[in-house]
Design a protein around this motif. Structure first.
Motif, mmCIF file in Angstrom:
data_model
loop_
_atom_site.group_PDB
_atom_site.id
_atom_site.type_symbol
_atom_site.label_atom_id
_atom_site.label_comp_id
_atom_site.label_asym_id
_atom_site.label_seq_id
_atom_site.Cartn_x
_atom_site.Cartn_y
_atom_site.Cartn_z
ATOM 1 N N ALA A 331 0.804 -1.339 -0.002
ATOM 2 C CA ALA A 331 -0.077 -0.230 0.045
ATOM 3 C C ALA A 331 0.825 1.181 0.176
ATOM 4 O O ALA A 331 0.411 2.318 -0.160
ATOM 5 N N PHE A 332 2.203 1.049 0.457
ATOM 6 C CA PHE A 332 3.050 2.319 0.203
ATOM 7 C C PHE A 332 4.088 2.214 -0.487
ATOM 8 O O PHE A 332 5.442 2.920 -0.447
ATOM 9 N N GLU A 333 4.240 1.391 -1.698
ATOM 10 C CA GLU A 333 5.048 1.114 -2.630
ATOM 11 C C GLU A 333 5.148 2.580 -3.226
ATOM 12 O O GLU A 333 4.371 3.276 -3.783
ATOM 13 N N GLY A 334 6.585 2.745 -3.466
ATOM 14 C CA GLY A 334 7.005 4.024 -4.261
ATOM 15 C C GLY A 334 7.415 5.106 -3.288
ATOM 16 O O GLY A 334 7.938 6.023 -3.752
ATOM 17 N N LEU A 335 7.075 5.019 -2.149
ATOM 18 C CA LEU A 335 7.231 6.211 -1.250
ATOM 19 C C LEU A 335 8.486 5.927 -0.467
ATOM 20 O O LEU A 335 9.269 7.080 0.194
ATOM 21 N N ALA A 336 9.323 4.823 -0.483
ATOM 22 C CA ALA A 336 10.455 4.756 0.090
ATOM 23 C C ALA A 336 11.694 5.310 -1.010
ATOM 24 O O ALA A 336 11.696 5.072 -1.920
ATOM 25 N N HIS A 337 12.649 5.701 -0.243
ATOM 26 C CA HIS A 337 14.114 5.995 -1.147
ATOM 27 C C HIS A 337 14.209 4.921 -1.811
ATOM 28 O O HIS A 337 14.103 3.623 -1.258
ATOM 29 N N PRO A 338 14.895 4.916 -2.968
ATOM 30 C CA PRO A 338 15.093 3.719 -3.833
ATOM 31 C C PRO A 338 16.141 2.950 -3.356
ATOM 32 O O PRO A 338 16.252 1.603 -3.726
ATOM 33 N N GLY A 339 17.060 3.645 -2.200
ATOM 34 C CA GLY A 339 18.047 2.793 -1.814
ATOM 35 C C GLY A 339 17.647 2.416 -0.282
ATOM 36 O O GLY A 339 18.631 1.639 0.462
ATOM 37 N N PHE A 340 16.231 2.532 -0.206
ATOM 38 C CA PHE A 340 15.862 2.082 1.501
ATOM 39 C C PHE A 340 14.897 0.960 1.221
ATOM 40 O O PHE A 340 13.961 0.857 0.467
ATOM 41 N N GLU A 341 15.080 -0.200 2.000
ATOM 42 C CA GLU A 341 14.292 -1.391 1.819
ATOM 43 C C GLU A 341 13.451 -1.599 3.094
ATOM 44 O O GLU A 341 13.862 -1.789 3.997
ATOM 45 N N PRO A 342 12.132 -1.362 2.945
ATOM 46 C CA PRO A 342 11.223 -1.280 3.969
ATOM 47 C C PRO A 342 10.955 -2.931 4.421
ATOM 48 O O PRO A 342 10.888 -3.746 3.599
ATOM 49 N N ARG A 343 11.017 -3.172 5.757
ATOM 50 C CA ARG A 343 10.504 -4.521 6.231
ATOM 51 C C ARG A 343 9.318 -4.490 7.119
ATOM 52 O O ARG A 343 8.732 -5.511 7.144
ATOM 53 N N ARG A 344 8.800 -3.471 7.675
ATOM 54 C CA ARG A 344 7.682 -3.277 8.490
ATOM 55 C C ARG A 344 7.135 -2.013 8.593
ATOM 56 O O ARG A 344 7.999 -0.910 8.319
ATOM 57 N N LEU A 345 5.971 -1.929 8.847
ATOM 58 C CA LEU A 345 5.250 -0.355 8.898
ATOM 59 C C LEU A 345 5.357 -0.029 10.395
ATOM 60 O O LEU A 345 4.942 -0.919 11.246
ATOM 61 N N VAL A 346 5.510 1.210 10.972
ATOM 62 C CA VAL A 346 5.355 1.695 12.024
ATOM 63 C C VAL A 346 4.284 3.070 11.839
ATOM 64 O O VAL A 346 4.881 3.912 11.476
ATOM 65 N N LEU A 347 3.287 2.827 12.795
ATOM 66 C CA LEU A 347 2.369 4.308 12.637
ATOM 67 C C LEU A 347 2.123 4.673 13.943
ATOM 68 O O LEU A 347 2.138 4.228 15.043
ATOM 69 N N VAL A 348 2.270 6.064 14.085
ATOM 70 C CA VAL A 348 2.193 6.965 15.096
ATOM 71 C C VAL A 348 1.115 8.028 14.972
ATOM 72 O O VAL A 348 0.986 8.637 13.945
ATOM 73 N N THR A 349 0.401 8.271 15.994
ATOM 74 C CA THR A 349 -0.708 9.396 15.991
ATOM 75 C C THR A 349 -0.182 10.458 16.680
ATOM 76 O O THR A 349 0.591 10.549 17.623
ATOM 77 N N ASN A 350 -0.781 11.854 16.055
ATOM 78 C CA ASN A 350 -0.105 13.109 16.510
ATOM 79 C C ASN A 350 -1.713 13.639 16.941
ATOM 80 O O ASN A 350 -2.619 13.748 16.076
ATOM 81 N N GLN A 351 -1.574 14.358 18.358
ATOM 82 C CA GLN A 351 -2.715 14.796 18.757
ATOM 83 C C GLN A 351 -2.970 16.182 18.316
ATOM 84 O O GLN A 351 -4.131 16.629 18.232
ATOM 85 N N PHE A 352 -1.803 17.025 17.920
ATOM 86 C CA PHE A 352 -1.927 18.345 17.566
ATOM 87 C C PHE A 352 -1.349 18.502 15.971
ATOM 88 O O PHE A 352 -0.845 17.255 15.673
ATOM 89 N N GLY A 353 -1.733 19.552 15.325
ATOM 90 C CA GLY A 353 -1.226 19.666 14.179
ATOM 91 C C GLY A 353 -2.114 18.888 12.843
ATOM 92 O O GLY A 353 -3.103 18.248 13.250
#
Length: 421
Positions: A331-353
């Protein structure tokens, strides 16, 4: 902030060693390929060069607007049953979970769980209609069978939905104030702000089967248990906001290890919130004051951190919730730097902004690239260590409101509660 260069070097060394063991070292070969794709734009990485990057920011979610079709038309929010017609926007997120391409976000201002279905590009709301409306959802977890568990702090119960996101039943104890929850097999673990322990339930029957911890300042004790998570072996991890400490317990509830104290150095905390554990045993702890996520190995030895406050993509703004998603990378293909290989996702919520849910990838350098190659496209980011002056001022002014009651521990185990601001 007090700095400690020797400790920082050790920190990065621990990161490199532990993540390599967990399969996240990423290769980092110095051999370049003439056909390799080049990066465009700037990417936020942690740690900073010359260290090899282990975490990269991918994107943010604010609500249904971020599930637009590529042709430009905004997909209408689709809501089940009586909840039809409400727009699925994220107002003030807290707890978060992701499974099978769906992101579940607890919105404590919208009194709902917002579902971002990445596969169908739809948004919907859970808990906004009927007699079992959510009042203040603060934590969410998804079981292996697809059942959804939501900690409702204001109602003092865990609300259970089936795999089709339809209301099923309630789980809880009289007077309970759930702050977060975790599911492991048939066990449901709930951080209870009233009793100041982790309550344990049979998630199928709803029966109360025991508790982990007691009130106090020793090993295995809590003052304000706010986050709870489990690992693949069934061990239980708890973040205590008042003691600024993380503790690990066996599946039977025996104390195994602990880390943390009040401080502005790596490995310390000021305002720890939710906690998550990935399948390799890496522990992620949000700190709303540091505005980052600290990472520890399964023995609670410090590895690294990521995130910081500031004007850059991937910055955090009073973060609260965190979850790890194994898979769902397509679902996030193409968003990483070509030289960076994602292994898993980490999601974080922000209360502000405006950036309500931030998505990061844990991974490593691809073969054919070096840390220096990625550094050429690295964004300038803040250090992420220590509280910002703005955060300190907000703490003093009482502007950082908690979705759970502040609890003052009593040795009897009950404590006293003050209504949330």
């Amino acid at each position: 902030m007090n700095s400690n260069p020797r400790r920082h070097v050790l920190w990065l060394a621990l990161c490199a060693t532990a993540l390599a063991v967990s399969g996240c070292a990423g290769g980092g070969s110095s051999t370049k390929s003439s056909a390799r794709p080049e990066a465009t734009g700037a990417y936020a990485f942690w740690p900073s060069f010359p260290a090899e990057p282990r975490v990269q920011f991918l994107r943010t979610f604010r609500g249904s607007v971020d599930l637009e079709e590529s042709e430009g038309g905004v997909l209408e929010s689709i809501v089940f049953g009586e909840e039809q017609g409400r727009q699925a926007l994220i107002n003030k997120p807290y707890g978060v979970a992701m499974r099978n391409g769906r992101v579940y976000v607890c919105d404590i201002r919208g009194d709902a769980v917002v579902v971002l279905d990445l596969a169908t590009r739809q948004t919907r709301l859970i808990g906004t209609g009927g007699s079992q409306r959510l009042a203040q959802p603060v934590g969410v977890a998804v079981a292996d069978d697809g059942e959804l568990y939501v900690a409702d702090n204001a109602r003092g119960v865990v609300v259970v939905y089936d795999a089709k996101e339809r209301y099923s039943r309630l789980v809880g104890l009289q007077g309970m104030k759930p702050a977060s929850l975790a599911v492991q097999g048939d066990r449901l673990y709930v951080a209870d702000m009233t009793a100041q322990v982790i309550q344990v339930f049979d998630r199928k029957t709803g029966g109360h089967t025991g508790q982990i911890g007691s009130v106090g300042d020793g090993d295995g004790q809590f003052r304000l248990p706010l986050g709870v998570a489990t690992d693949a072996q069934g061990n239980v991890y708890v973040s205590d906001m008042m003691r600024c400490r993380v503790q690990k317990f066996s599946p039977e509830g025996a104390f195994l290890a602990g880390v943390g104290a009040v401080g502005d150095q790596p490995g310390c905390f000021v305002r720890p919130k939710h906690i998550a554990v990935d399948r390799e045993g890496i522990v992620y702890v949000v700190d709303a004051a540091f505005q980052n996520v600290q990472m520890f190995d399964s023995e609670l030895k410090l590895l690294m951190y990521f995130g910081a406050a500031g004007p850059f993509d991937g910055a955090m703004d009073l973060p609260a919730g965190v979850c790890v998603a194994e898979g769902d990378l397509s679902a996030f293909e193409g968003l990483a730097h070509p030289g960076f290989e994602p292994r898993r996702l980490v999601l974080v919520t922000n209360q502000f902004g405006p950036n309500k849910v931030q998505v990061y990838a844990l991974g490593g350098i691809r073969n054919g690239y070096t840390a220096a190659d990625l550094a050429k496209s690295a964004a300038t980011i803040a250090s992420g260590i220590g509280t910002t002056e703005e955060t300190k001022e907000m703490n003093r002014a009482g502007q950082i409101a908690e979705p759970v009651p502040e609890t003052v521990g009593a040795e009897t185990g009950k404590g006293t509660t003050v209504s949330p601001k």
